[in-house]
Design a protein around this motif. Structure first.
Motif, mmCIF file in Angstrom:
data_model
loop_
_atom_site.group_PDB
_atom_site.id
_atom_site.type_symbol
_atom_site.label_atom_id
_atom_site.label_comp_id
_atom_site.label_asym_id
_atom_site.label_seq_id
_atom_site.Cartn_x
_atom_site.Cartn_y
_atom_site.Cartn_z
ATOM 1 N N ILE A 60 82.033 69.092 21.384
ATOM 2 C CA ILE A 60 81.171 67.910 21.309
ATOM 3 C C ILE A 60 79.734 68.335 21.583
ATOM 4 O O ILE A 60 79.468 69.141 22.465
ATOM 5 N N GLY A 61 78.838 67.801 20.790
ATOM 6 C CA GLY A 61 77.409 68.008 20.985
ATOM 7 C C GLY A 61 76.732 66.656 21.026
ATOM 8 O O GLY A 61 76.831 65.883 20.069
ATOM 9 N N LEU A 62 76.088 66.363 22.141
ATOM 10 C CA LEU A 62 75.456 65.062 22.324
ATOM 11 C C LEU A 62 73.956 65.218 22.507
ATOM 12 O O LEU A 62 73.478 66.227 23.025
ATOM 13 N N VAL A 63 73.244 64.175 22.099
ATOM 14 C CA VAL A 63 71.806 64.109 22.316
ATOM 15 C C VAL A 63 71.467 62.762 22.927
ATOM 16 O O VAL A 63 72.141 61.762 22.671
ATOM 17 N N ALA A 64 70.425 62.766 23.745
ATOM 18 C CA ALA A 64 69.834 61.526 24.229
ATOM 19 C C ALA A 64 68.668 61.234 23.305
ATOM 20 O O ALA A 64 67.834 62.111 23.033
ATOM 21 N N VAL A 65 68.614 60.005 22.809
ATOM 22 C CA VAL A 65 67.590 59.598 21.858
ATOM 23 C C VAL A 65 66.752 58.497 22.510
ATOM 24 O O VAL A 65 67.302 57.528 23.042
ATOM 25 N N ASP A 66 65.432 58.675 22.482
ATOM 26 C CA ASP A 66 64.581 57.651 23.091
ATOM 27 C C ASP A 66 64.344 56.510 22.106
ATOM 28 O O ASP A 66 64.840 56.532 20.973
ATOM 29 N N ASP A 67 63.570 55.519 22.520
ATOM 30 C CA ASP A 67 63.385 54.337 21.676
ATOM 31 C C ASP A 67 62.504 54.586 20.454
ATOM 32 O O ASP A 67 62.375 53.719 19.597
ATOM 33 N N VAL A 77 65.580 63.720 23.135
ATOM 34 C CA VAL A 77 64.918 64.088 24.392
ATOM 35 C C VAL A 77 65.864 64.783 25.364
ATOM 36 O O VAL A 77 65.473 65.094 26.480
ATOM 37 N N GLY A 78 67.082 65.035 24.948
ATOM 38 C CA GLY A 78 68.031 65.737 25.802
ATOM 39 C C GLY A 78 69.247 66.151 24.998
ATOM 40 O O GLY A 78 69.559 65.523 23.978
ATOM 41 N N THR A 79 69.898 67.215 25.463
ATOM 42 C CA THR A 79 71.116 67.687 24.810
ATOM 43 C C THR A 79 72.143 68.086 25.859
ATOM 44 O O THR A 79 71.801 68.454 26.984
ATOM 45 N N MET A 80 73.398 68.021 25.468
ATOM 46 C CA MET A 80 74.491 68.495 26.300
ATOM 47 C C MET A 80 75.685 68.721 25.376
ATOM 48 O O MET A 80 76.019 67.862 24.569
ATOM 49 N N LEU A 81 76.310 69.889 25.503
ATOM 50 C CA LEU A 81 77.435 70.248 24.663
ATOM 51 C C LEU A 81 78.598 70.672 25.527
ATOM 52 O O LEU A 81 78.408 71.139 26.662
ATOM 53 N N SER A 82 79.792 70.546 24.996
ATOM 54 C CA SER A 82 80.967 71.037 25.701
ATOM 55 C C SER A 82 81.934 71.627 24.686
ATOM 56 O O SER A 82 82.115 71.085 23.588
ATOM 57 N N VAL A 83 82.519 72.745 25.077
ATOM 58 C CA VAL A 83 83.446 73.488 24.216
ATOM 59 C C VAL A 83 84.597 73.994 25.071
ATOM 60 O O VAL A 83 84.472 74.106 26.296
ATOM 61 N N PRO A 84 85.730 74.316 24.452
ATOM 62 C CA PRO A 84 86.836 74.872 25.236
ATOM 63 C C PRO A 84 86.437 76.185 25.902
ATOM 64 O O PRO A 84 85.684 76.978 25.338
ATOM 65 N N ASN A 85 86.941 76.403 27.104
ATOM 66 C CA ASN A 85 86.730 77.671 27.801
ATOM 67 C C ASN A 85 87.696 78.700 27.223
ATOM 68 O O ASN A 85 88.882 78.410 27.089
ATOM 69 N N GLY A 86 87.205 79.858 26.894
ATOM 70 C CA GLY A 86 88.025 80.883 26.256
ATOM 71 C C GLY A 86 89.068 81.524 27.148
ATOM 72 O O GLY A 86 90.031 82.102 26.660
ATOM 73 N N LEU A 100 80.482 73.497 29.921
ATOM 74 C CA LEU A 100 79.305 72.676 29.696
ATOM 75 C C LEU A 100 78.169 73.618 29.330
ATOM 76 O O LEU A 100 77.858 74.541 30.093
ATOM 77 N N ILE A 101 77.562 73.410 28.173
ATOM 78 C CA ILE A 101 76.504 74.304 27.683
ATOM 79 C C ILE A 101 75.381 73.476 27.064
ATOM 80 O O ILE A 101 75.522 72.279 26.841
ATOM 81 N N GLY A 102 74.281 74.140 26.756
ATOM 82 C CA GLY A 102 73.191 73.509 26.026
ATOM 83 C C GLY A 102 72.571 72.322 26.734
ATOM 84 O O GLY A 102 72.096 71.392 26.091
ATOM 85 N N VAL A 103 72.536 72.359 28.053
ATOM 86 C CA VAL A 103 72.036 71.229 28.834
ATOM 87 C C VAL A 103 70.518 71.321 28.941
ATOM 88 O O VAL A 103 69.979 72.341 29.379
ATOM 89 N N LEU A 136 65.258 57.829 35.470
ATOM 90 C CA LEU A 136 65.402 57.628 34.024
ATOM 91 C C LEU A 136 66.857 57.771 33.579
ATOM 92 O O LEU A 136 67.278 57.147 32.617
ATOM 93 N N GLY A 137 67.617 58.639 34.256
ATOM 94 C CA GLY A 137 69.053 58.726 34.034
ATOM 95 C C GLY A 137 69.521 59.427 32.772
ATOM 96 O O GLY A 137 70.684 59.290 32.393
ATOM 97 N N VAL A 138 68.642 60.178 32.128
ATOM 98 C CA VAL A 138 69.034 60.823 30.871
ATOM 99 C C VAL A 138 70.139 61.852 31.097
ATOM 100 O O VAL A 138 71.166 61.828 30.408
#
Length: 169
Positions: A59-66, A71-80, A88-91, A102-104
């Motif tokens: 999963i790759g997520l982004v925070a999007v402003d108005d 304005v932010g990213t966070m990804l998660s992938v299986p641990n090998g 948890l990567i790409g934070v 702000l709570g992003v």
């Protein structure tokens, strides 16, 4: 300001490139990729990145402003190494959008944790640069703890990446 959390789409390669370059300029120690390397990557590389994060077990997520900016990213992938763990990567959160009020970062992490729990992950692991105290404080506030594991930082073998974990069960 209101933020919404969205998945990174397969066609978002140009937006991903823009935010990744901003990440590497802002907090180079948080990522194992030099800015100059990323800056010279072509469209094919960026498309491969968005395709990779859209594989069924990631999963790759982004925070999007108005205004529609990422304005932010966070990804998660299986641990090998651990079948019931996810990494948890790409934070990253843009400096203008940082802060508990702000709570992003919290919104991104809540969404990633919900995804990890749905896939029945037993724990979430991450690596934080030993000098990235701001990030480590956020992770500790959210319940992550140091495991004692560490690895050399790929861009500076004298520095360490410290492992943190959060039980999800």
């Amino acid at each position: 300001m209101a933020y919404r959390i969205e998945r990174i789409g397969r066609e978002d390669w140009q937006r991903l490139r823009k935010v990744r370059l901003a990440q590497l300029l802002d907090t180079p120690m948080a990522f194992g990729e030099p800015y100059e390397y990323a800056r010279h990557q072509g469209e094919g590389n960026w498309r491969a990145r968005t395709n990779w994060v859209n594989e069924p077990d990631k999963i790759g997520l982004v925070a999007v402003d108005d205004t529609g900016e990422w304005v932010g990213t966070m990804l998660s992938v299986p641990n090998g190494e651990h079948p019931r763990a996810v990494d948890l990567i790409g934070v990253w959160v843009d400096p203008a959008h940082r802060g508990r009020e702000l709570g992003v970062a919290d919104a991104l992490l809540d969404a990633v944790l919900a995804w990890a729990r749905v896939r029945r992950a037993g724990r979430m692991l991450l690596g934080v640069h030993e000098a990235n105290h701001r990030a480590a404080a956020f992770y500790r506030r959210r319940g992550f703890a140091y495991t004692g594991g560490e690895t050399p930082y790929v861009l500076d073998r004298e520095a360490r990446i410290l492992e943190m974990a959060l039980p999800l069960e």
